[in-house]
Design an enzyme around this catalytic site. Sequence first.
Site, PDB file in Angstrom:
ATOM      1  N   GLU A  49      -4.732  -7.297   4.836  1.00 41.23           N
ATOM      2  CA  GLU A  49      -3.876  -6.194   5.305  1.00 41.23           C
ATOM      3  C   GLU A  49      -3.072  -6.708   6.502  1.00 41.23           C
ATOM      4  OE1 GLU A  49      -4.242  -1.538   6.874  1.00 41.23           O
ATOM      5  OE2 GLU A  49      -6.043  -2.755   6.631  1.00 41.23           O
TER       6      GLU A  49
ATOM      7  N   ARG B 282     -13.930  -4.797   2.836  1.00 40.51           N
ATOM      8  CA  ARG B 282     -12.803  -4.448   3.715  1.00 40.51           C
ATOM      9  C   ARG B 282     -13.050  -4.703   5.200  1.00 40.51           C
ATOM     10  NH1 ARG B 282      -8.155  -3.725   4.383  1.00 40.51           N
ATOM     11  NH2 ARG B 282      -7.981  -1.587   5.174  1.00 40.51           N
TER      12      ARG B 282
ATOM     13  N   ASP C 169      -5.057   4.032  -0.116  1.00 40.21           N
ATOM     14  CA  ASP C 169      -6.197   4.317   0.758  1.00 40.21           C
ATOM     15  C   ASP C 169      -6.516   5.806   0.708  1.00 40.21           C
ATOM     16  OD1 ASP C 169      -6.977   3.250   4.202  1.00 40.21           O
ATOM     17  OD2 ASP C 169      -8.114   4.460   2.747  1.00 40.21           O
TER      18      ASP C 169
ATOM     19  N   GLU D 259      -8.976   2.413  -2.093  1.00 40.38           N
ATOM     20  CA  GLU D 259      -9.782   2.116  -0.911  1.00 40.38           C
ATOM     21  C   GLU D 259     -10.495   3.351  -0.364  1.00 40.38           C
ATOM     22  OE1 GLU D 259      -8.755   0.932   3.728  1.00 40.38           O
ATOM     23  OE2 GLU D 259      -7.364   0.376   2.124  1.00 40.38           O
TER      24      GLU D 259
ATOM     25  N   ASP E 130      -4.527  -1.487  14.984  1.00 42.25           N
ATOM     26  CA  ASP E 130      -5.615  -1.411  15.964  1.00 42.25           C
ATOM     27  C   ASP E 130      -6.547  -2.609  15.880  1.00 42.25           C
ATOM     28  OD1 ASP E 130      -8.011   0.161  14.186  1.00 42.25           O
ATOM     29  OD2 ASP E 130      -5.968   0.723  13.703  1.00 42.25           O
TER      30      ASP E 130
ATOM     31  N   TYR F 120      -2.963  11.502   6.522  1.00 43.25           N
ATOM     32  CA  TYR F 120      -3.164  10.091   6.875  1.00 43.25           C
ATOM     33  C   TYR F 120      -2.132   9.198   6.191  1.00 43.25           C
ATOM     34  CZ  TYR F 120      -4.433   5.334   6.817  1.00 43.25           C
ATOM     35  OH  TYR F 120      -4.330   3.988   6.949  1.00 43.25           O
TER      36      TYR F 120
ATOM     37  N   HIS G 214      -8.986   7.067   2.142  1.00 45.18           N
ATOM     38  CA  HIS G 214      -9.468   7.336   3.494  1.00 45.18           C
ATOM     39  C   HIS G 214     -10.676   8.262   3.571  1.00 45.18           C
ATOM     40  CE1 HIS G 214      -8.553   7.008   7.874  1.00 45.18           C
ATOM     41  NE2 HIS G 214      -8.039   5.881   7.453  1.00 45.18           N
TER      42      HIS G 214
ATOM     43  N   GLU H 178     -14.138  -0.919   5.920  1.00 45.61           N
ATOM     44  CA  GLU H 178     -13.499  -1.102   7.221  1.00 45.61           C
ATOM     45  C   GLU H 178     -14.277  -0.462   8.355  1.00 45.61           C
ATOM     46  OE1 GLU H 178     -10.200   2.349   7.872  1.00 45.61           O
ATOM     47  OE2 GLU H 178      -9.717   0.831   6.348  1.00 45.61           O
TER      48      GLU H 178
ATOM     49  N   ARG I  15       0.871  -1.182   0.000  1.00 48.30           N
ATOM     50  CA  ARG I  15       0.000   0.000   0.000  1.00 48.30           C
ATOM     51  C   ARG I  15       0.900   1.222   0.000  1.00 48.30           C
ATOM     52  NH1 ARG I  15      -3.828   2.266   4.826  1.00 48.30           N
ATOM     53  NH2 ARG I  15      -1.856   3.263   5.402  1.00 48.30           N
TER      54      ARG I  15
ATOM     55  N   TRP J 184     -11.704  12.444   8.039  1.00 50.48           N
ATOM     56  CA  TRP J 184     -10.281  12.184   8.261  1.00 50.48           C
ATOM     57  C   TRP J 184      -9.880  10.921   7.601  1.00 50.48           C
ATOM     58  CZ3 TRP J 184      -7.817   8.156  10.782  1.00 50.48           C
ATOM     59  CH2 TRP J 184      -6.410   8.322  10.870  1.00 50.48           C
TER      60      TRP J 184
HETATM   61  C1  CS2 Z   1      -6.710   2.426   7.655  1.00 47.21           C
HETATM   62  C2  CS2 Z   1      -6.550   2.344   9.124  1.00 47.21           C
HETATM   63  O1  CS2 Z   1      -5.461   0.474   7.547  1.00 47.21           O
HETATM   64  C3  CS2 Z   1      -6.297   1.152   6.990  1.00 47.21           C
HETATM   65  O2  CS2 Z   1      -6.802   0.862   5.904  1.00 47.21           O
HETATM   66  O3  CS2 Z   1      -7.834   2.913   7.117  1.00 47.21           O
HETATM   67  O4  CS2 Z   1      -5.249   2.672   9.414  1.00 47.21           O
HETATM   68  C4  CS2 Z   1      -7.466   3.230   9.909  1.00 47.21           C
HETATM   69  O5  CS2 Z   1      -7.130   4.565   9.764  1.00 47.21           O
HETATM   70  C5  CS2 Z   1      -7.388   2.843  11.366  1.00 47.21           C
HETATM   71  O6  CS2 Z   1      -7.654   1.515  11.487  1.00 47.21           O
HETATM   72  C6  CS2 Z   1      -8.357   3.650  12.206  1.00 47.21           C
HETATM   73  O7  CS2 Z   1      -8.408   3.120  13.455  1.00 47.21           O
HETATM   74 MG    MG Z   2      -8.331   2.079   5.269  1.00 49.28          MG
END
Ligand code: CS2
Ligand code: MG
Length: 412
Positions: free
Chosen positions: A349, A293, A220, A246, A326, A159, A222, A272, A147, A412
């Site tokens: 991922e 996702r 991404d 993404e 996370d 980001y 985002h 996600e 990525r 964000w």
């Molecule tokens: C992101 C994440 O990994 C990804 O695709 O979108 O880093 C996302 O920002 C975090 O999981 C938010 O907690």
């Molecule tokens: Mg993402």
Amino acid sequence: MKIVAADVIVTSPNRNFVTLKITTDEGITGLGDATLNGRELSVVAYLREHVVPLLIGADPHRIEDMWQFLYRGAYWRRGPVTMAAIAAVDVALWDIKAKAAGMPLYQLLGGASRTGLLAYGHASGKTNEELFDSIRSHQEQGYRAIRVQTGVPGLKSIYGIASNATLEGNEGVRYDHEPAQRGARPAQEDWDTRAYLRHVPTVFEAVRNEFGPELPLLHDAHHRMTPIQAAKLGKSLEPYDLFWLEDCTPAENQEALRLVRQHTTTPLAIGEIFNTVWDYQQLIREQLIDYVRSAVTHTGGITHLKKVLEYAAQYQIKSGMHGPTDISPVGMAAAMHLGLAIHNFGIQEYMQHGERTNEVFQQSFTWTDGYLHPGDQPGIGVELDVDEAGKYPYEQAYLPYNRLADGTVHDW
Ligand code: CS2
Ligand code: MG
């Protein structure tokens, strides 16, 4: 068999994690990830105050029934907190059932449909030079898919770019991007979509020139563009043959993706932040995305995400499970078992957890030559060292938020 205990364990080795540990009267335990980045304690309360009392005395083998009881019985359905809480119970029960059966969970889910799980890592850089270094370092770590996240001229922080090169407890090791920052308030970041749209295609051109046409590249966006801006980016990236683009636009309004689909053939990945099949219904039925996702942790566990992916399979849409740091080692293990068993696996991922986290969570997965495998331990193959976890109490942390130049709050 009966459930005799259910403990909600909060620990913060490299970042905050919430884990549910269910114990049965036969001494079998199961783990489930309930980590909701930046809102962790809301799921802790939901579990401790409302769910744990309902688990004691229950039969851990009745997974589907427990799922329906926690989803329909709550009256208030869906949403990130509820579905993360249900997911933790669900995965812990699947862990127990697989241990009781003496087999790795993927065997219970239908057995292996492949020998390993292709995974992608996060390369990033403020400049192309920094980015090229990061891509090379990921290739050296074995990643076969990358990525790409880039800085944008004129934007201070954005980001996906490593805010600091080293991770607490991992001094000296380059570390790509942990978005949640410890502190009492979320950090404010700035955003400019037009600057981003001008810059990103030039970066992918440079990456293709440097690394050639084969390397699978992901990006991404985002959630930051309007549908027509997303269509424009998708189109301008077509020459660089992305594996996927993404979260190109916020997808609460699922039909927004019709406009994007109308203008570009760049594959689209979304989900996600989704929590149930209902968030995908139109996207899947109208073939508006190519990858689901969702993570097991945020979509009601293995029981529900398996149903989402079976629905997606009818439309030849594949999995692309969310796997940043996370998602705890427990959530990652659950994703690997599900990913190994389903037919329509696309890619996983895989951001690597820090050393402290790997001391708290003993894991049996393998990472070989760009492919993950959950391992063949009975259950999901993760154990939590409660004493080690106890060393790292919860610390408030927030995801950043965005404001535009005129002060408007932006995605964000
Ligand atoms: C992101 C994440 O990994 C990804 O695709 O979108 O880093 C996302 O920002 C975090 O999981 C938010 O907690
Ligand atoms: Mg993402």
